[in-house]
Design a protein around this motif. Structure first.
Motif, PDB file in Angstrom:
ATOM      1  N   SER A  42       0.826  -1.202   0.000  1.00  0.00           N
ATOM      2  CA  SER A  42       0.000   0.000   0.000  1.00  0.00           C
ATOM      3  C   SER A  42       0.861   1.254   0.000  1.00  0.00           C
ATOM      4  N   LEU A  66      -2.372  -3.256   6.111  1.00  0.00           N
ATOM      5  CA  LEU A  66      -1.718  -2.549   5.016  1.00  0.00           C
ATOM      6  C   LEU A  66      -0.219  -2.455   5.288  1.00  0.00           C
ATOM      7  N   ILE A  87       0.968  -1.564  -5.967  1.00  0.00           N
ATOM      8  CA  ILE A  87       0.240  -1.473  -4.703  1.00  0.00           C
ATOM      9  C   ILE A  87      -1.170  -1.997  -4.911  1.00  0.00           C
ATOM     10  N   ALA A  89      -3.590  -0.989  -2.473  1.00  0.00           N
ATOM     11  CA  ALA A  89      -4.440   0.000  -1.806  1.00  0.00           C
ATOM     12  C   ALA A  89      -3.623   1.250  -1.510  1.00  0.00           C
ATOM     13  N   VAL A 115      -8.678   1.288  -3.409  1.00  0.00           N
ATOM     14  CA  VAL A 115      -8.234  -0.097  -3.537  1.00  0.00           C
ATOM     15  C   VAL A 115      -8.312  -0.542  -4.998  1.00  0.00           C
TER      16      VAL A 115
END
Length: 353
Positions: A42, A66, A87, A89, A115
């Motif tokens: 993330s 995360l 990534i 999120a 997301v």
């Protein structure tokens, strides 16, 4: 009955499959498969940059849901990382974060979680995280809004159909090739080929290339049916999708050729092909979350070609990514194909000698 038992004892591969398949399933499901996802790759886009916002970032990072690897400065960076698949999120803290805290309003939550909606597991984990009251004064309502990129309606076929392309190609290409080459040996056709001036490379490629067309036809069928029945889009380049599929077809075919050099009969070829299906389907991220697996299982999954093709298919079809942006997956498939082809051809040479 005694005859069959003696035959099983002589057939070491069948005996190994009797023991190996249940052991492998137990190990994979018990050790590698974990539906409680942790450590999603993330990023953080902190537009407020206050002491309170940094405290919230630290608290969310401590939840271990995360893995906040990146600190971003613009929404463009966020979209680029999502499109590339780097990534899953991104936590967005708006510039008026403190104002939203002072005046609670469920329609304007202080936090936003963007997301990758092409992965349903990521969606579920994000909704679970957003349901927690992370901020004081927000105990009654969630303090975070989840925004699904690429699949705002959370439709399951958008996640399933790109993965099915890889699963279908894995099952057919590996099995067809392995059985076809072993059948040639059983029928005596291989001995006739030995007497010709065909080299091991020419022999291997000649047996593999006809199946390339079959694989491309299967890709076309899945795309057409997925589009007609489930409205699954191809947001990226169709040419790039076919190029990625072609590379994956070659990877699967070379795996089938390698299996054919180990098997002595068509039945053994089927057994060994099935033995390669399980880890690919279970560890690639098609059925179970990749981020939830332990590191050892993730390292094993990175060796399997289906893992990289799923990232390519979902990236091109759903996120409009390019092959240049997904170059790591292209390189991984290319290395696997070349390595498997060299090993298979070296074994064919030994048999021809």
């Amino acid at each position: 009955m005694l005859k069959e038992l003696r035959q099983l004892r002589r057939d070491r591969l069948t005996f190994a499959m009797i023991v190996g398949i249940p052991v492998m399933q137990l190990v994979l499901f018990g050790y590698a498969i974990n539906l409680d996802v942790r450590g999603l790759p993330s990023a953080v886009l902190d537009q407020a940059n206050t002491a309170h916002s940094r405290e919230v970032v630290a608290e969310i990072g401590a939840s271990q849901v995360l893995d906040l690897r990146y600190r971003l400065s613009s929404e463009q960076q966020l979209q680029t990382l999502l499109r590339r698949g780097e990534i899953s999120a991104a936590l967005v803290i708006p510039a008026d974060f403190e104002t939203r805290l002072a005046r609670p309003n469920p329609e304007r939550t202080p936090l936003q979680l963007v997301v990758d909606g092409s992965d349903q597991v990521v969606q579920a984990s994000a909704r679970q995280l957003a349901s927690y009251p992370l901020l004081p004064g927000w105990q009654a309502t969630p303090s975070m809004t989840v925004v699904n990129f690429y699949n705002p309606e959370r439709l399951a076929p958008l996640n399933t159909v790109p993965g099915l392309i890889g699963v279908i190609l894995t099952m057919t290409m590996v099995l067809f090739t392995a059985i076809a080459l072993v059948r040639e040996r059983e029928r005596g056709n291989m001995e006739m080929l030995i007497t010709t001036p065909v080299s091991p490379w020419e022999l291997t490629l000649g047996k593999v290339l006809p199946f390339v067309g079959i694989g491309l036809v299967q890709v076309t069928v899945v795309l057409l049916v997925g589009w007609q029945l489930f409205a699954v889009p191809v947001r990226g380049s169709l040419l790039a999708l076919y190029a990625a599929s072609l590379l994956f077809i070659f990877a699967s075919l070379t795996l089938g050729v390698f299996i054919s050099t180990l098997a002595r009969s068509q039945f053994q070829a089927m057994q060994m092909a099935f033995f390669t299906f399980l880890p690919q389907i279970l560890l690639s991220g098609f059925m179970f979350p990749f981020a939830g697996m332990p590191k050892a299982a993730q390292w094993l999954a990175e060796v399997l070609p289906l893992t990289h093709f799923l990232r390519l298919a979902r990236g091109i079809m759903l996120r409009n990514a390019t092959l240049a942006e997904l170059w790591v997956e292209v390189l991984a498939l290319s290395v696997f194909t070349l390595a498997m082809l060299v090993i298979a051809v070296s074994r064919v040479r030994k048999r021809l000698d």
